[in-house]
Motif scaffolding. Structure first.
Motif, PDB file in Angstrom:
ATOM      1  N   GLN A 115       0.835  -1.203   0.000  1.00  0.00           N
ATOM      2  CA  GLN A 115       0.000   0.000   0.000  1.00  0.00           C
ATOM      3  C   GLN A 115       0.868   1.251   0.000  1.00  0.00           C
ATOM      4  OE1 GLN A 115      -2.821  -0.271   3.205  1.00  0.00           O
ATOM      5  NE2 GLN A 115      -4.086  -1.740   2.100  1.00  0.00           N
TER       6      GLN A 115
ATOM      7  N   THR B 223       2.267   1.689  -3.432  1.00  0.00           N
ATOM      8  CA  THR B 223       1.205   2.165  -4.313  1.00  0.00           C
ATOM      9  C   THR B 223       0.935   3.640  -4.059  1.00  0.00           C
ATOM     10  OG1 THR B 223       0.206  -0.031  -4.392  1.00  0.00           O
ATOM     11  CG2 THR B 223      -1.202   1.814  -4.991  1.00  0.00           C
TER      12      THR B 223
ATOM     13  N   ARG C 224       3.648   5.691  -5.610  1.00  0.00           N
ATOM     14  CA  ARG C 224       3.522   5.744  -7.073  1.00  0.00           C
ATOM     15  C   ARG C 224       2.399   6.701  -7.474  1.00  0.00           C
ATOM     16  NH1 ARG C 224       1.723   1.173 -11.157  1.00  0.00           N
ATOM     17  NH2 ARG C 224       2.008   2.352 -13.069  1.00  0.00           N
TER      18      ARG C 224
ATOM     19  N   VAL D 194      -2.620   1.057 -11.321  1.00  0.00           N
ATOM     20  CA  VAL D 194      -1.954   1.193 -10.029  1.00  0.00           C
ATOM     21  C   VAL D 194      -2.876   0.828  -8.863  1.00  0.00           C
ATOM     22  CG1 VAL D 194      -2.436   3.650  -9.631  1.00  0.00           C
ATOM     23  CG2 VAL D 194      -0.371   2.631  -8.701  1.00  0.00           C
ATOM     24  N   MET D 195      -4.178   1.048  -9.004  1.00  0.00           N
ATOM     25  CA  MET D 195      -5.110   0.719  -7.927  1.00  0.00           C
ATOM     26  C   MET D 195      -5.597  -0.732  -8.028  1.00  0.00           C
ATOM     27  SD  MET D 195      -5.318   3.128  -5.739  1.00  0.00           S
ATOM     28  CE  MET D 195      -6.754   2.678  -4.783  1.00  0.00           C
TER      29      MET D 195
END
Length: 176
Positions: free
Chosen positions: A8, A11, A14, A81-82
């Motif tokens: 997480q 992420t 990013r 990305v999610m």
């Protein structure tokens, strides 16, 4: 820390990287990106800041940009990305509970009351004055004190319920 938290954080980092440029075009700074689990969904919280604080129009414009970036698969977008799990996007302002860590935070909070914990564990409470890239002047008990950022361990704006704005102070001076 479990591997889920590390993923997480990666992420979130990013997402912050891909949002910084497009949001800067709107005059907004990305202050924080947080992803928290919420049942079968996740909450993606993006905190923003700008000179004078973000307006509702700023938040609305930022929300559109964030949606566009997160849903695009091109070289500028975050694409997947999610991942596949659904998420809820929350776009917020920086909030007074976040520590002052960058020169722009000090500049944007000029005249506010701040409590500063210094590197030697002493604390200083005073009103934020002029600041630059290296430090800030804080008015403590009527005296100006220059504090280099390198000496600041933690700094939090203090909430004042009856705080006068700069305009109100100037009106009072003009009336005297």
């Amino acid at each position: 820390m479990g591997s889920g938290q590390g993923a997480q954080r990666a992420t979130a980092e990013r997402i912050e990287q891909v949002l910084t440029g497009p949001l800067a075009e709107l005059g907004l700074d990305v202050e924080a990106v947080e992803i928290t689990p919420a049942g079968k969904r996740r909450v993606l919280r993006v905190a923003l800041d700008t000179d004078g604080g973000p307006t509702l129009d700023d938040v609305a414009a930022a929300t559109k940009v964030i949606d566009r970036v997160l849903e695009s698969d091109g070289p500028d977008g975050a694409g997947d990305v999610m991942g596949e799990l659904p998420y809820t996007l929350e776009v917020t302002s920086r909030g007074v509970d976040r520590p002052l860590t960058l020169p722009r935070h000090w500049r944007r909070n000029e005249t506010r009351l701040v409590k500063v914990t210094l590197a030697d564990d002493s604390t200083v409470t005073g009103r934020i004055g002029a600041s630059d890239d290296d430090g800030v002047t804080v008015a403590v008990d009527g005296a100006e004190r220059r504090i280099p950022y390198a000496d600041v361990r933690k700094a939090l704006v203090q909430i004042e319920f009856n705080r006068k704005t700069r305009d109100e102070e100037n009106d009072e001076k003009d009336a005297d």
